[in-house]
Design a protein around this motif. Sequence first.
Motif, PDB file in Angstrom:
ATOM      1  N   GLU A 153       0.832  -1.209   0.000  1.00 17.75           N
ATOM      2  CA  GLU A 153       0.000   0.000   0.000  1.00 17.75           C
ATOM      3  C   GLU A 153       0.865   1.258   0.000  1.00 17.75           C
ATOM      4  N   LEU A 154       1.875   1.269   0.882  1.00 13.62           N
ATOM      5  CA  LEU A 154       2.755   2.439   0.968  1.00 13.62           C
ATOM      6  C   LEU A 154       3.433   2.689  -0.377  1.00 13.62           C
ATOM      7  N   GLY A 155       3.916   1.609  -0.994  1.00 11.80           N
ATOM      8  CA  GLY A 155       4.566   1.741  -2.303  1.00 11.80           C
ATOM      9  C   GLY A 155       3.612   2.353  -3.318  1.00 11.80           C
ATOM     10  N   GLY A 156       2.384   1.844  -3.342  1.00 14.39           N
ATOM     11  CA  GLY A 156       1.377   2.330  -4.285  1.00 14.39           C
ATOM     12  C   GLY A 156       1.017   3.790  -4.038  1.00 14.39           C
ATOM     13  N   LEU A 157       1.159   4.244  -2.817  1.00 12.42           N
ATOM     14  CA  LEU A 157       0.773   5.613  -2.466  1.00 12.42           C
ATOM     15  C   LEU A 157       1.956   6.581  -2.537  1.00 12.42           C
ATOM     16  N   GLY A 158       3.083   6.094  -3.064  1.00 16.05           N
ATOM     17  CA  GLY A 158       4.191   7.009  -3.344  1.00 16.05           C
ATOM     18  C   GLY A 158       5.203   7.173  -2.217  1.00 16.05           C
ATOM     19  N   TYR A 159       5.130   6.309  -1.201  1.00 17.76           N
ATOM     20  CA  TYR A 159       6.144   6.367  -0.147  1.00 17.76           C
ATOM     21  C   TYR A 159       7.405   5.616  -0.585  1.00 17.76           C
ATOM     22  N   GLU A 160       8.548   6.020  -0.083  1.00 19.43           N
ATOM     23  CA  GLU A 160       9.755   5.179  -0.163  1.00 19.43           C
ATOM     24  C   GLU A 160       9.584   4.106   0.922  1.00 19.43           C
ATOM     25  N   VAL A 161       9.715   2.871   0.544  1.00 20.03           N
ATOM     26  CA  VAL A 161       9.413   1.803   1.502  1.00 20.03           C
ATOM     27  C   VAL A 161      10.690   1.118   1.995  1.00 20.03           C
ATOM     28  N   ASP A 162      10.818   1.030   3.297  1.00 21.61           N
ATOM     29  CA  ASP A 162      11.950   0.348   3.937  1.00 21.61           C
ATOM     30  C   ASP A 162      11.357  -0.808   4.742  1.00 21.61           C
ATOM     31  N   ARG A 163      11.731  -2.023   4.364  1.00 24.54           N
ATOM     32  CA  ARG A 163      11.164  -3.218   4.996  1.00 24.54           C
ATOM     33  C   ARG A 163      12.359  -4.037   5.430  1.00 24.54           C
ATOM     34  N   TRP A 164      12.507  -4.254   6.743  1.00 23.52           N
ATOM     35  CA  TRP A 164      13.706  -4.974   7.167  1.00 23.52           C
ATOM     36  C   TRP A 164      13.420  -5.909   8.337  1.00 23.52           C
ATOM     37  N   GLN A 165      14.273  -6.916   8.388  1.00 23.13           N
ATOM     38  CA  GLN A 165      14.173  -7.869   9.484  1.00 23.13           C
ATOM     39  C   GLN A 165      15.010  -7.351  10.646  1.00 23.13           C
ATOM     40  N   ILE A 166      14.435  -7.387  11.815  1.00 22.66           N
ATOM     41  CA  ILE A 166      15.157  -6.885  12.984  1.00 22.66           C
ATOM     42  C   ILE A 166      16.279  -7.854  13.335  1.00 22.66           C
ATOM     43  N   ASP A 167      17.445  -7.284  13.606  1.00 25.53           N
ATOM     44  CA  ASP A 167      18.574  -8.100  14.046  1.00 25.53           C
ATOM     45  C   ASP A 167      18.805  -7.785  15.528  1.00 25.53           C
ATOM     46  N   VAL A 168      18.601  -8.799  16.364  1.00 22.94           N
ATOM     47  CA  VAL A 168      18.716  -8.578  17.813  1.00 22.94           C
ATOM     48  C   VAL A 168      20.067  -7.957  18.159  1.00 22.94           C
TER      49      VAL A 168
ATOM     50  N   TYR B 284      14.400 -13.610  16.027  1.00 29.64           N
ATOM     51  CA  TYR B 284      13.674 -12.585  15.283  1.00 29.64           C
ATOM     52  C   TYR B 284      13.658 -12.874  13.785  1.00 29.64           C
ATOM     53  N   ASP B 285      13.726 -14.171  13.457  1.00 26.39           N
ATOM     54  CA  ASP B 285      13.645 -14.527  12.041  1.00 26.39           C
ATOM     55  C   ASP B 285      12.375 -14.003  11.392  1.00 26.39           C
ATOM     56  N   ASP B 286      11.371 -13.824  12.202  1.00 28.04           N
ATOM     57  CA  ASP B 286      10.053 -13.463  11.675  1.00 28.04           C
ATOM     58  C   ASP B 286       9.626 -12.054  12.103  1.00 28.04           C
ATOM     59  N   ALA B 287      10.590 -11.237  12.511  1.00 25.32           N
ATOM     60  CA  ALA B 287      10.244  -9.892  12.996  1.00 25.32           C
ATOM     61  C   ALA B 287      10.636  -8.858  11.950  1.00 25.32           C
ATOM     62  N   VAL B 288       9.638  -8.350  11.239  1.00 24.63           N
ATOM     63  CA  VAL B 288       9.880  -7.442  10.115  1.00 24.63           C
ATOM     64  C   VAL B 288       9.182  -6.113  10.365  1.00 24.63           C
ATOM     65  N   ASN B 289       9.923  -5.044  10.303  1.00 22.12           N
ATOM     66  CA  ASN B 289       9.364  -3.690  10.397  1.00 22.12           C
ATOM     67  C   ASN B 289       9.164  -3.111   8.996  1.00 22.12           C
ATOM     68  N   VAL B 290       8.214  -2.200   8.893  1.00 15.24           N
ATOM     69  CA  VAL B 290       8.019  -1.467   7.635  1.00 15.24           C
ATOM     70  C   VAL B 290       7.943   0.028   7.966  1.00 15.24           C
ATOM     71  N   VAL B 291       8.729   0.815   7.244  1.00  8.23           N
ATOM     72  CA  VAL B 291       8.623   2.275   7.359  1.00  8.23           C
ATOM     73  C   VAL B 291       8.476   2.860   5.957  1.00  8.23           C
ATOM     74  N   GLY B 292       7.455   3.700   5.785  1.00  8.96           N
ATOM     75  CA  GLY B 292       7.277   4.433   4.526  1.00  8.96           C
ATOM     76  C   GLY B 292       7.641   5.895   4.757  1.00  8.96           C
TER      77      GLY B 292
END
Lengths: 427, 427
Positions: free
Chosen positions: B44-59, B75-83
């Motif tokens: 959604e963020l990508g479609g709305l024109g945000y720069e998208v940062d999606r990363w897996q948290i490294d403890v 945290y293999d399954d811990a993913v943050n998203v920032v637009g």
Amino acid sequence: MDKTVILHAVDELFGRELDFLVELVRHPSTRGREQSAQDFIARELGGLGYEVDRWQIDVADIAGLPGFSPVIGDYDDAVNVVGTLRSRSKRGRSLILNGHIDVVPTGPLEMWERAPFHPHIDGDWMGGRGAGDMKAGLASNLFAIEALKHLDLRPAADVFFQSVVEEECTGNGALACLQRGYRADAVLIPEPFAEKLVSSQVGVIWFQVRLKGLPTHVAYAASGANAIEAAIPLFEALHFLERRMNAQECRHHDYAGHSHALNLNIGKIEGGDWASSVPAWCVFDVRMGVFPGQSLDDMRRMIEEAIFDAASNHPFLARNRPEVVYNGFAAEGYSFKDDQSSAARAALTALDRAHSFVVGKPLEYDAITATTDARFFGLYADTPALVYGPRAEAIHGFNERVDLESVRRITQSTALFIADWCGLEEV
Amino acid sequence: MDKTVILHAVDELFGRELDFLVELVRHPSTRGREQSAQDFIARELGGLGYEVDRWQIDVADIAGLPGFSPVIGDYDDAVNVVGTLRSRSKRGRSLILNGHIDVVPTGPLEMWERAPFHPHIDGDWMGGRGAGDMKAGLASNLFAIEALKHLDLRPAADVFFQSVVEEECTGNGALACLQRGYRADAVLIPEPFAEKLVSSQVGVIWFQVRLKGLPTHVAYAASGANAIEAAIPLFEALHFLERRMNAQECRHHDYAGHSHALNLNIGKIEGGDWASSVPAWCVFDVRMGVFPGQSLDDMRRMIEEAIFDAASNHPFLARNRPEVVYNGFAAEGYSFKDDQSSAARAALTALDRAHSFVVGKPLEYDAITATTDARFFGLYADTPALVYGPRAEAIHGFNERVDLESVRRITQSTALFIADWCGLEEV
């Protein structure tokens, strides 16, 4: 027949008996995982000349029989094994040698000094889960017969070697043997009660209590109802019932001197999903004893009364009644001592004779605070059931172990008893 | 800019906002299962024109930072998203719009009137797990910006839309955003506290208590030690500590009138393996609150003191000390009210103005008895963090729901706040 010859034969085979026991304990035959142990037993029985009957229990076959306990899960994995040793002459009295192959869970492995399914011998003791309860008994049953065969003798009546499942949670394995038609003039079950004859055994009811709570964010904990803590007054009410049932005036005569024969055990608990949510549910499992002659329905009624009364005083449970579910043991008490039949007296006399010869002292009695599969034979098949086995420690605990010299003596007594009860014929 | 035009723009897009919220609630984003929801957000963020940062948290990246909470599992399954929505002019003050994507477990499904991950609208309410806590907030953050874009406007400063994991157990998702370098002049977190500004929030400690018992066959229950029942005096000791910590003289000033701000919750329990064995182990999970300014180390010391004191009066635990393990929340309290910086005062003034215009009444304050991710920005990044979101019910409970008219008002206030705080530029 010189009795000492039989004792020596047991001694001569005792190394093989221990090997058999070690191998048997190696199979981690907790409920649902008995197959490999049963395969081993069936193979051994076949090799030793028994007719082997190995079958999967069908709940539908036994569900209507007296003594049936409601089943946990299905029985896809519940397999009984019976080996029959036929007599040519059939001159004597027939015998069922019964034992259970299932063992209780180990609990946390780190609390064992040695791995529970890697049996080890340390002096006179063999350690391992099930070593005492009751794989030593299965070994003793088998090698009592082998000792006679070692002398080119065998029982002069049919003998049925039974290895059953489900003793630790329902007894439906023994019940299935009855349903399949196995009958004899007496039964011997070498459960580990320290070389004493079990004069009486209590009955056991298992039940599960299911509580609901009112979950909220813990920020508003006061507006919720904690299902875990709601269990506490129910524990208290159940222990109050336990004390009442153990009162002098409620006791079966064989337990007159026992101040606490009926144990109530909160054995398992589970509840809640998230540290920061007021828990919405809690489930706990309870075991309660009953005296021989006491009605299970009466006890169930009292259990429910205790739970619902306590719940009615709880702000949330009063409007959200706990659920009581009966899973597992619905086992009546059984008193061999109360069985005044001539068969029972004769079996007792024969066992006492065998025991006294081996141990040098008369057989002692014990009214035990647990149940055994003996109840099926005694209550529902009119067959005297002698529970008489070796000394063990920490059964159901960590570092369970069995006294090997005691196993030797029990094997000797059993061999003498068989010779007496069944008579002997040449192989 | 006429403010009512902005409000109308929110209204015009409100159908889309609800569609977005429905879709978001459909993702069962309990801890460890947030990926599909995060994928949806990133798309959604990508479609709305945000720069998208999606990363897996490294403890390893965050373990040394202040505010870090010990991790449950990996945290293999811990993913943050920032637009990121970049401003051309950068004339205004930058802003982080933060929300968490993780939701707490549903508990037993049969206790929900409708399936928790099949959101449904019933009059003014939308029901579903996470609808209130806090997917409505994520929707509001996104559509406040969309409303401005609908008017061919956008913030005249960089805006960072954050969708983080781990809010419900550690806060390490928000911490990872700090570690990754995201900073702004203020933060808005629309947690569902009924359109009030959170003036203070408590801190939270999670801990697990592990008890051992002495297992025996229940026949000899008196010789064993029941690990489940051994927990009861520990519960009592912990509740005693809870009462003590809530005493008037211990309270942070913002909680002076709150008689029970610090809740201790026994949230989970597990123990025992077999109804007929005295249970050898019991583990329970607890959540305890602390006031802003209170040291977590002090509270841990008091918790351990309470547990070990109670244990020392227990026949078995006295010699078998319970283990206390800290897993999850090690969250300090945070008081926005105590932040007298000019940035904090300016942010408050802007939000009050926006709220008052929409609601017609001045902004009210609430000192809440829970924690939020605001603490990371306020305590460790010197950034005022406004917690201000819609009205919801039964968060963490069954039949959680959010008031949709409240969501609309929050979206409107947020859009006005952004216009004020960041300023506007033409698209």
